[in-house]
Design a protein around this motif. Structure first.
Motif, mmCIF file in Angstrom:
data_model
loop_
_atom_site.group_PDB
_atom_site.id
_atom_site.type_symbol
_atom_site.label_atom_id
_atom_site.label_comp_id
_atom_site.label_asym_id
_atom_site.label_seq_id
_atom_site.Cartn_x
_atom_site.Cartn_y
_atom_site.Cartn_z
ATOM 1 N N PRO A 6 11.071 -117.098 -30.688
ATOM 2 C CA PRO A 6 9.684 -116.654 -30.507
ATOM 3 C C PRO A 6 9.016 -116.007 -31.889
ATOM 4 O O PRO A 6 7.799 -116.235 -32.209
ATOM 5 N N THR A 7 9.965 -115.217 -32.640
ATOM 6 C CA THR A 7 9.343 -115.103 -33.967
ATOM 7 C C THR A 7 9.313 -116.248 -34.819
ATOM 8 O O THR A 7 8.174 -115.979 -35.466
ATOM 9 N N ALA A 10 6.102 -117.776 -33.914
ATOM 10 C CA ALA A 10 4.836 -117.068 -34.207
ATOM 11 C C ALA A 10 4.415 -117.242 -35.949
ATOM 12 O O ALA A 10 3.402 -117.256 -36.191
#
Length: 263
Positions: A6-7, A10
């Motif tokens: 997810p990082t 993002a």
């Protein structure tokens, strides 16, 4: 590893959000958005960049911007270094308050002072001149330069000055041979911010260049007409980014070292 996905996504989304307009700008700068001699609309070519150098007004705007921005940076550093040294090394009544007032003046909306500055500069013949823009930008950027340089000079021990003076150096010699090399990162940071603030400023650039001496920001604004050549606008936009990128390249080490030192 899975937790990092997810990082990473993002960061990719953020990079795309930031770089997508730049990529579109670059693409349009190489696209003929209006028909030209030998070039059809929508064709990929260098016609927009050739048209920049074929227009004396656009070439003059590039030169005017470089002149007043570099002059502004030079004036801010020349005047800001002695002032910052005085604030860092000497104490007098109201010194901190005076420094605070200068910083408060920096956040004053430029439009508030536009009329008195225009009248004053008109009396001295500084309207329609890059020198006039450089001087008024120096008025607003000098407090920032003094504030940045003062913090770097204050971090240098006073014994550094005393040792140089005991060795027989004069104050100008101490500045040139010892102080400036010691606070080179701070000078790089100050020069960077003075350059950026001056390069992107629009209010005084518009007010003080009525008929001549227009900078690149006003030249780009003048390109928006009833039939705007957006390819030419994007090409001028790319040219407006190049000096800033060059400035970042030349002072990148000083900026990085400067922020590390202060943290």
């Amino acid at each position: 590893m899975i937790r990092r996905i997810p990082t990473a996504l993002a960061l990719v989304a953020l990079a795309g959000f930031i770089l997508l307009p730049l990529a579109q700008t670059i693409l349009l700068s190489f696209t003929a958005t209006l028909p030209h001699d030998g070039v059809t609309e929508g064709e990929i070519s260098l016609i927009n960049y050739r048209n920049i150098f074929a227009s004396p007004a656009l070439v003059d705007s590039l030169r005017n911007s470089l002149v007043y921005v570099l002059l502004n940076v030079a004036l801010c550093l020349i005047a800001g270094l002695p002032a910052a040294y005085a604030f860092a090394r000497y104490r007098f009544v109201g010194d901190r308050h005076f420094l605070f007032l200068m910083l408060a003046f920096r956040v004053t909306p430029p439009v508030v002072l536009s009329l008195p500055i225009f009248i004053l500069f008109a009396q001295f013949g500084l309207v329609n001149s890059p020198v006039g823009i450089a001087l008024v930008h120096c008025l607003f950027n000098l407090p920032i330069a003094i504030w940045i340089l003062e913090s770097f000079i204050a971090a240098v021990p006073r014994e550094f000055d005393e040792t140089a003076f005991l060795d027989g150096h004069s104050l100008p010699g101490f500045f040139l041979r010892h102080l400036i090399p010691a606070i080179a990162p701070g000078i790089g940071v100050a020069a960077f911010f003075c350059f950026v603030f001056s390069w992107v400023e629009v209010v005084f650039a518009r007010i003080l260049t009525v008929t001549d001496g227009k900078p690149i920001t006003m030249a780009i604004n003048a390109l928006f007409t009833f039939q705007t050549d957006f390819g030419l606008v994007m090409a001028m936009t790319i040219f407006s980014l190049l000096p800033g990128l060059a400035m970042i390249w030349f002072v990148r080490n000083h900026i990085a070292r400067g922020f590390v030192i202060r943290t």
